[in-house]
Design an enzyme around this catalytic site. Structure first.
Site, short mmCIF file in Angstrom:
data_model
loop_
_atom_site.label_atom_id
_atom_site.label_comp_id
_atom_site.label_asym_id
_atom_site.label_seq_id
_atom_site.Cartn_x
_atom_site.Cartn_y
_atom_site.Cartn_z
N LEU A 115 1.00 -1.22 0.00
CA LEU A 115 0.02 -0.08 -0.11
C LEU A 115 1.09 1.48 -0.06
CD1 LEU A 115 -2.96 -0.86 2.34
CD2 LEU A 115 -2.87 -0.78 -0.20
N ALA A 116 2.03 1.26 0.83
CA ALA A 116 2.70 2.61 0.81
C ALA A 116 3.59 2.47 -0.47
CB ALA A 116 3.68 2.38 2.19
N GLY A 117 4.32 1.68 -0.70
CA GLY A 117 5.09 1.54 -2.05
C GLY A 117 4.46 1.73 -3.30
N HIS A 135 -1.73 -10.27 17.45
CA HIS A 135 -3.12 -10.12 17.16
C HIS A 135 -4.09 -10.91 17.79
CE1 HIS A 135 -6.67 -9.80 14.75
NE2 HIS A 135 -6.32 -8.69 14.05
N ARG A 165 -0.78 -0.60 17.58
CA ARG A 165 -1.44 0.13 16.54
C ARG A 165 -3.08 -0.55 16.62
NH1 ARG A 165 -3.48 -2.02 12.02
NH2 ARG A 165 -2.34 -3.93 12.17
N ARG A 189 -6.20 -4.47 20.69
CA ARG A 189 -5.48 -5.81 20.51
C ARG A 189 -4.55 -6.25 21.79
NH1 ARG A 189 -4.17 -4.74 13.94
NH2 ARG A 189 -6.21 -5.31 13.30
#
Lengths: 248, 659
Positions: free
Chosen positions: B53-55, B276, B445, B340
């Site tokens: 997603l970032a790259g 998680h 996160r 989480r």
């Protein structure tokens, strides 16, 4: 359980290949097919042999990297990706044939690894909406009826694994290409490029050396994501419509 | 010198964050940043490593702006990056539900959810940009879930009380990634992005203190090549695979960021790893990875274990009054939707008490019986159908009828390369985006925030901030015979040749499993001083054994997956050491980092803000306390800790409470 594997081994694209037989023992029915191959590879390394090369990554059925023809069926007997096929679908003492995807447009790289870059080039020819970053209107500016959004999603689920091509007697990429055409062409956001998209993607597909479609339907049966066969008919209609409009 | 040594260096004084009211800082930074004239952009080459997603979003956007992009991924196609596996959703402060959401609330929830170990300015920017991401993705044709009126549907996720998570069934990551991939493909076809698939970055080239290129290996031919540019962007994801068993893709790895670290980029908060709570438990020693079940399942599923220890009756034979819905009991206001870290530790606690279910007692139930009764099976299938199918394929159990069994697993790493407000590392010209950096999630996160951060960095933040760097460094070409280039190439060749020549008696995976177990036991869900010291003793021994006994068949001049693996594992040893050292030095509990010595009377994480309200940025100085001759490299100097003091002007640190 104990199994006999006959696996296609091929050192490189220009090298001859052959089916090679291996016996594996102590296979748990909870293993995935790839974990079974991991077990074989661990042994081969210690014996000084080269492990069997195969593509894999997420191992949860979504990245589309893995794929092999198992007993003549793309991804094996279950409708899923190879990584999500578990050994409980085989019986103790079975002989299992394992081959790479076979298609003119997917040359073998090594063993069970093939080159599927043709798919990327098909997408690059028109499988997108031209919407440069920053140019987007507010997301709620254009409502999309739920059935339309659902249809788009159903076709967008394609993971690009290539099972459709491997299963097709003609090595056709019609299901892959049509999945993207339908996903984008039914959406209002995809409408401005509706005609050029289908014409360019079909041209790219043909240029890559995939075979033609003869409505065999094997592709949709092999598709681990259940992309419907109807997508091909819809793409043909879109193609005809675009051709008649003379748009390019 | 011992393995646990480190020295404290200069604190990090300047994060390049503009002053002023927080809601104006991002606009101010964009205004003060220098720009590159559109006609000049094509002269610049930006190297982007990774296509998640970032790259993917960064490569597409930089190319749209007119830069020449050279991009890499180890997969056979950029579409397969591991972002594709993200299931649940993406957060955005759209407030479409009119439920009291706002940019400020998303900012607040993220700082609090991160247990006050993130930089306020970055998080505020993330919340601000979040609304633009949804607009962008919808314009690309991303088929988000919609209501019957044609508008976008949302759901809620752990750690928040608003419904701000946009989703595409259980495949949100896939759909967002395909959007970015398609935008990238358009730029590849247009010739603006030169894409190298099946090519792995093995080192960073730093010349005159600036990042100027990479050394990469073509995974098919084995050829080692150099690529040069005016800036390098690492979008190579996190390092969860150091644990061997994780929810990461099998080939996700830390080599790019670790090599950058060895070349001078500080590595921040390596001990902040996320477990998680809802993964499928392992079924045996053959297990090669763990599969996540989206946290969104906690919206409608209820988590429970038997009240009695060792109760091994099948779940449908355990009557309601003999079940302990422990999250609902301990945290009545958030219930099954606690963050989480809290949900994971609670699961570990009930299993440690002997009340776990399934083989080995390493599992808890996630039960949909009430949801099926309330909404009907069809509605449940519409929301979670693909997840239920996945669960059934793996376990051969039908979750519509039998409760799922779940257990925590390593999933995400909040730590990563230290970056300033511009997402630039401590090496000028080297940027890190997405999970590869440390910036936005603090010590924990929140669900559906990874997709948000990856796309925020790639579509909006980096493409603005990188201009400033490029504008200040006019393009010049790199001399391929520069000693820094030849040295980096030689380093790579020496390392690969060494791996191939050991010819020992253990497979690369056997070392990886052993390292992973060591880390899971001592630097996993709960950590303590003795365990961390033990791991810090053991890791160097294991690393030494690796270089003596590893067996890598084949040659370097062909597709060689064992060589790829072994090379990645060699970096995990060093990274694992730094993780344990970081965990040992941080004598507090915060978010995913739970030190048993530091807990409240209720057993929750107890922070120590007086001593540890900082980001720990580590500088590489060599092979720790080990003599260099053991490893053929390094200087034997302990790492240096640089502290970035965190200032909370807007969200005041409190003990997190989800009760």
């Amino acid at each position: 359980m104990r199994l006999t594997l006959r696996i296609w081994r091929q050192r490189g694209p220009e090298r001859p290949g052959a089916m090679t037989t291996y016996e594996v023992d102590g296979i748990s029915e909870d293993m995935s097919f790839l974990e079974m191959l991991d077990t074989l590879n661990e042994r081969l390394i210690l014996e000084g042999d080269e492990p069997v090369a195969f593509d894999h990554d997420c191992r949860e059925g979504i990245c589309g990297a893995c794929g092999m023809v198992i007993n003549g069926q793309a991804h094996g007997p279950e409708r899923t990706t190879t990584c999500q096929l578990h050994m409980r679908h085989f019986a103790d003492g079975d002989t299992i044939d394992v081959e790479p995807w076979r298609a003119a447009a997917f040359p073998v790289v090594k063993d069970l690894v093939v080159d599927r870059s043709a798919f990327d080039r098909i997408i690059g020819s028109g499988g997108y909406v031209t919407a440069p970053t920053g140019s987007a209107p507010e997301a709620h500016a254009t409502p999309v009826p739920k059935p339309v959004a659902d249809t788009a999603f159903e076709h967008a689920e394609c993971i690009g694994c290539g099972a459709c091509v491997a299963a097709c007697p003609n090595g056709s990429a019609m299901l892959f290409t049509s999945a993207k055409v339908v996903h984008l062409n039914v959406l209002p956001q995809g409408a401005p490029e509706r005609e050029s998209r289908v014409l360019d993607m079909v041209a790219a597909m043909d240029g890559e050396g995939f075979g033609g479609c003869t409505n065999t339907g094997e592709c949709a049966l092999a598709c681990p994501k259940g992309v419907p066969l109807q997508a091909i008919a819809t793409m043909n209609r879109e193609f005809l419509r675009a051709t008649r409009k003379g748009a390019r | 010198m011992s393995y646990v040594d480190y020295t404290v260096g200069e604190p990090i004084a300047d994060t390049k964050c503009p002053a002023g009211p927080i809601e104006e800082r991002w606009d101010r930074r964009r205004f003060t940043a220098k720009l590159v004239n559109p006609a000049n952009r094509r002269k610049y080459t930006v190297i982007v490593v990774g296509t998640g997603l970032a790259g993917g979003s960064a490569g597409a956007t930089l190319a749209e702006q007119g830069y020449h992009v050279v991009q890499f991924c180890y997969q056979d196609s950029p579409r397969r990056a591991h972002s594709i596996a993200a299931q649940g959703g993406i957060n955005a402060a759209k407030n479409y539900r009119n439920d009291g959401d706002s940019i400020h609330r998303l900012f607040y929830d993220t700082v609090k959810g991160g247990d006050f170990r993130a930089r306020e300015s970055n998080v505020r920017r993330l919340a601000q940009v979040s609304v633009e991401i949804i607009d962008q993705c919808v314009a690309q044709g991303v088929p988000f879930a919609r209501e019957y009126g044609g508008l976008l549907d949302t759901r809620s996720f752990g750690g928040v009380q608003v419904s701000r998570t946009f989703y595409a069934r259980g495949q949100t990551g896939q759909q967002l990634l395909l959007g970015a991939y398609q935008a990238l493909s358009r730029q590849i076809a247009a010739g603006n992005v030169e894409m190298h698939a099946r090519t792995e970055m093995l080192d960073l080239i730093v010349i005159d203190g600036r990042a100027r290129g990479i050394v990469a290996r073509d995974l098919v031919t084995g050829e080692i090549s150099t690529y040069f540019g005016d800036a390098v962007v690492l979008a190579t994801g996190g390092y969860g695979n150091v644990f061997y068993l994780s929810t990461n893709a099998k080939n996700s790895n830390a080599t790019a960021i670790w090599r950058a670290h060895r070349r001078g980029a500080y590595f921040a908060n390596p001990c902040f790893t996320q477990i998680h709570p809802t993964c499928i438990p392992r079924s045996g020693d053959h297990q090669s990875k763990l599969t996540l079940m989206s946290e969104s399942l906690r919206n409608d599923g209820r988590i429970w274990v038997p009240k009695a220890k060792g109760d091994n009756r099948p779940p449908d034979r355990i009557p309601e009054q003999e079940r302990d819905y422990y999250l609902e009991r301990i945290y009545p206001s958030f219930g099954n939707l606690v963050p989480r870290d809290i949900a994971s530790r609670a699961a570990k606690n009930v299993c440690d008490e002997g009340r776990g279910v399934g083989p080995g007692g390493q599992g808890v139930y996630l039960d949909f019986a009430d949801a099926v009764a309330r909404m009907g099976r069809d509605k449940v299938a519409e929301k979670y159908g693909n997840l239920f199918e996945m669960y059934q394929r793996i376990t051969a159990e039908n979750p519509y009828e039998v409760p799922m069994r779940i257990y925590p697993a390593i999933h995400y790493t909040m730590g990563g390369l230290w970056v300033d407000y511009d997402l630039q590392t401590t090496i000028p010209g080297l940027f890190a985006i997405g999970e590869a950096n440390f910036s936005d999630h603090g010590a924990n996160r929140l669900g559906a925030s990874a997709l948000m951060q990856g796309l925020a960095d790639g579509y909006f933040v980096l493409p603005s901030t990188i201009n400033d760097y490029l504008a200040r460094h006019p393009h010049d070409t790199v001399d391929p015979r520069h000693p820094c280039v030849t040295e980096a190439v030689a380093d790579v060749r020496v390392r690969l040749d060494k791996l191939l020549s050991v010819n020992g008696d253990r497979t690369p995976d056997s070392f990886h499993r052993e390292l992973g177990e060591l880390l899971w036991d001592n630097c996993g869900m709960a950590r303590n001083d003795a365990g961390l010291r033990k791991a810090l003793e053991r890791i160097p021994e294991l690393r030494e054994e690796f270089w003596r006994r590893v067996k890598v068949p084949g040659s370097g001049s062909e597709l060689n997956q064992s060589l790829e693996k072994a090379n990645r594992i060699s970096d995990y040893f060093e990274l694992a050491e730094l993780m344990c050292l970081d965990a040992l030095h941080r004598e507090e509990s915060c978010g995913g980092h739970f030190r048993e010595e530091s807990q409240t009377p209720q057993g929750e994480a107890a922070r120590d803000d007086d001593r540890f309200a900082y980001a720990a940025a580590w500088e590489w100085r060599g092979e720790g306390g080990r003599p260099p001759e053991e490893h053929g490299g390094g200087t034997g100097v302990a790492p240096v800790l640089h502290k970035e003091q965190l200032v909370f002007e807007y969200v005041h640190p409190t003990q997190r409470s989800y009760a």
